[in-house]
Write an enzyme that holds these catalytic residues in place. Structure first.
Site, PDB file in Angstrom:
ATOM      1  N   ASP A 277       0.846  -1.192   0.000  1.00  0.00           N
ATOM      2  CA  ASP A 277       0.000   0.000   0.000  1.00  0.00           C
ATOM      3  C   ASP A 277       0.880   1.241   0.000  1.00  0.00           C
ATOM      4  O   ASP A 277       2.030   1.212   0.466  1.00  0.00           O
ATOM      5  CB  ASP A 277      -0.910   0.007   1.236  1.00  0.00           C
ATOM      6  CG  ASP A 277      -2.209   0.768   0.986  1.00  0.00           C
ATOM      7  OD1 ASP A 277      -3.266   0.126   0.876  1.00  0.00           O
ATOM      8  OD2 ASP A 277      -2.160   2.013   0.890  1.00  0.00           O
TER       9      ASP A 277
ATOM     10  N   ASP B 240       3.807   1.991  -4.618  1.00  0.00           N
ATOM     11  CA  ASP B 240       3.002   2.910  -5.425  1.00  0.00           C
ATOM     12  C   ASP B 240       2.690   2.163  -6.709  1.00  0.00           C
ATOM     13  O   ASP B 240       3.569   1.983  -7.564  1.00  0.00           O
ATOM     14  CB  ASP B 240       3.791   4.190  -5.708  1.00  0.00           C
ATOM     15  CG  ASP B 240       3.037   5.170  -6.603  1.00  0.00           C
ATOM     16  OD1 ASP B 240       1.950   4.814  -7.115  1.00  0.00           O
ATOM     17  OD2 ASP B 240       3.541   6.295  -6.822  1.00  0.00           O
ATOM     18  N   VAL B 241       1.467   1.682  -6.859  1.00  0.00           N
ATOM     19  CA  VAL B 241       1.152   0.815  -7.999  1.00  0.00           C
ATOM     20  C   VAL B 241       1.194   1.550  -9.333  1.00  0.00           C
ATOM     21  O   VAL B 241       1.194   0.915 -10.389  1.00  0.00           O
ATOM     22  CB  VAL B 241      -0.220   0.117  -7.829  1.00  0.00           C
ATOM     23  CG1 VAL B 241      -0.225  -0.774  -6.599  1.00  0.00           C
ATOM     24  CG2 VAL B 241      -1.367   1.120  -7.799  1.00  0.00           C
TER      25      VAL B 241
ATOM     26  N   ASN C 158      -5.432  -5.089  -6.262  1.00  0.00           N
ATOM     27  CA  ASN C 158      -6.672  -4.548  -5.707  1.00  0.00           C
ATOM     28  C   ASN C 158      -6.679  -3.033  -5.555  1.00  0.00           C
ATOM     29  O   ASN C 158      -7.747  -2.430  -5.467  1.00  0.00           O
ATOM     30  CB  ASN C 158      -6.918  -5.211  -4.344  1.00  0.00           C
ATOM     31  CG  ASN C 158      -8.022  -4.558  -3.564  1.00  0.00           C
ATOM     32  OD1 ASN C 158      -9.198  -4.708  -3.880  1.00  0.00           O
ATOM     33  ND2 ASN C 158      -7.648  -3.796  -2.529  1.00  0.00           N
TER      34      ASN C 158
ATOM     35  N   SER D 155     -14.701  -3.661 -11.331  1.00  0.00           N
ATOM     36  CA  SER D 155     -15.894  -3.042 -10.776  1.00  0.00           C
ATOM     37  C   SER D 155     -17.070  -3.402 -11.671  1.00  0.00           C
ATOM     38  O   SER D 155     -16.883  -3.742 -12.854  1.00  0.00           O
ATOM     39  CB  SER D 155     -15.732  -1.523 -10.729  1.00  0.00           C
ATOM     40  OG  SER D 155     -16.946  -0.864 -10.428  1.00  0.00           O
TER      41      SER D 155
ATOM     42  N   SER E 116     -18.762  -1.183 -12.677  1.00  0.00           N
ATOM     43  CA  SER E 116     -18.570  -0.066 -13.606  1.00  0.00           C
ATOM     44  C   SER E 116     -17.520  -0.389 -14.662  1.00  0.00           C
ATOM     45  O   SER E 116     -17.229   0.435 -15.521  1.00  0.00           O
ATOM     46  CB  SER E 116     -18.154   1.198 -12.846  1.00  0.00           C
ATOM     47  OG  SER E 116     -19.142   1.574 -11.929  1.00  0.00           O
TER      48      SER E 116
ATOM     49  N   TYR F 197     -13.550   6.678 -14.563  1.00  0.00           N
ATOM     50  CA  TYR F 197     -13.496   5.483 -13.718  1.00  0.00           C
ATOM     51  C   TYR F 197     -13.912   4.244 -14.510  1.00  0.00           C
ATOM     52  O   TYR F 197     -13.225   3.219 -14.490  1.00  0.00           O
ATOM     53  CB  TYR F 197     -14.411   5.671 -12.512  1.00  0.00           C
ATOM     54  CG  TYR F 197     -14.430   4.518 -11.541  1.00  0.00           C
ATOM     55  CD1 TYR F 197     -13.366   4.302 -10.673  1.00  0.00           C
ATOM     56  CD2 TYR F 197     -15.518   3.658 -11.466  1.00  0.00           C
ATOM     57  CE1 TYR F 197     -13.381   3.248  -9.766  1.00  0.00           C
ATOM     58  CE2 TYR F 197     -15.547   2.603 -10.568  1.00  0.00           C
ATOM     59  CZ  TYR F 197     -14.474   2.404  -9.713  1.00  0.00           C
ATOM     60  OH  TYR F 197     -14.497   1.364  -8.825  1.00  0.00           O
TER      61      TYR F 197
ATOM     62  N   LYS G 277     -11.690   0.821 -15.417  1.00  0.00           N
ATOM     63  CA  LYS G 277     -12.089  -0.496 -14.905  1.00  0.00           C
ATOM     64  C   LYS G 277     -12.434  -1.464 -16.041  1.00  0.00           C
ATOM     65  O   LYS G 277     -12.226  -2.673 -15.918  1.00  0.00           O
ATOM     66  CB  LYS G 277     -13.262  -0.345 -13.941  1.00  0.00           C
ATOM     67  CG  LYS G 277     -12.893   0.329 -12.623  1.00  0.00           C
ATOM     68  CD  LYS G 277     -11.890  -0.497 -11.827  1.00  0.00           C
ATOM     69  CE  LYS G 277     -11.671   0.037 -10.429  1.00  0.00           C
ATOM     70  NZ  LYS G 277     -10.755  -0.808  -9.631  1.00  0.00           N
TER      71      LYS G 277
END
Length: 260
Positions: A40, A59-60, A86, A137, A139, A150, A154
């Protein structure tokens, strides 16, 4: 039957594991016997200690940082068996006409690149026969008013999931995605509450999901019991996509009546 869905001695890495869905995954995986690394951007050292996990900052959106996450995990715990890409963010509600380049870049650098970098580097440090779970998601399957940036990020996560499932099949590494509707997390509660109330009307179960319920699906996909599930994007939506329930019907019918 005690070994059903066991993750005993599996090594798991969960990005965005400091809170919400990721933390629920970490707790569930540990309870099933896994050794878990929480990755994280926020400092989750204390949280990790409390649940018996290991914390590694990541930091993804940064490719080198993601690579080091998996390198360090393997060095500390051995080859990886389970990866949950995730980590995610939700930009402000803006119509397509209002959204800016920055809105799209903000969403894509975490929600899309975070998955892409995870899929690039994780397999290098994984055992054959492992499982990768990407958090997309609902979405990522349907358009939502005001969430163009967003949604597109996704949708991309599902495309990456399916591509990776094809490319990693020879190693028996399964890659699947989870597609929740709104989940009762701090991030969701920070959004416009009218969205959550709307979803409760649309969902036959009349509520949004709890993080633990999404984590249960991740556990299902992580376990060796599910060795033939690959390349899927699984809805966790309480029946929202099944059809129009009575509460939504009444709401829509009432609105139509008001317009007459």
């Amino acid at each position: 039957m005690s070994n059903v869905f066991s993750l005993k001695n599996k090594v798991a890495v969960i990005t965005g594991g400091a809170s919400g869905i990721g933390l629920a995954m970490a707790k569930r995986f540990i309870s099933s016997g896994a050794k878990v690394v929480i990755g994280d951007l926020s400092d989750a050292t204390k949280v990790a200690e409390q649940i018996g996990a290991t914390f590694i900052k990541v930091d993804v959106s940064d490719e080198e940082s993601v690579k080091k996450l998996f390198e360090n995990t393997r060095a500390q715990l051995g080859p990886i068996d389970i990866v949950a890409n995730n980590a995610g963010i939700c930009p402000e509600f803006k119509t397509l006409n209002e959204a800016t380049k920055n809105d799209y870049e903000f969403a894509f650098k975490v929600n899309t690149l975070g998955v892409a970098f995870g899929l690039k580097y994780a397999p290098r440090y994984m055992n054959d026969g492992g499982s990768i779970i990407n958090t997309s998601s609902l979405s990522g399957k349907m358009g939502v008013f005001g969430l163009g940036a967003y949604c597109s990020s996704k949708f991309s996560a599902i495309g990456l999931t399916q591509t990776a499932a094809v490319e990693l099949g020879d190693r028996n590494i399964r890659v699947n995605a989870i597609c929740p509707a709104s989940v009762n997390t701090a991030m969701a509660q920070e959004n416009d509450q009218s969205q959550l109330e709307m979803e409760k009307i649309m969902i036959p179960l009349n509520r949004i999901a709890e993080p633990e319920e999404v984590a249960a699906v991740a556990h299902f996909l992580a376990a060796d019991d599910c060795a033939f599930i690959n390349g899927q994007a699984i809805n966790v939506c309480g029946g929202m996509t099944a059809g129009i329930g009575p509460r939504l019907w009444e709401k829509l019918a009432g609105s139509a009546g008001d317009e007459k």
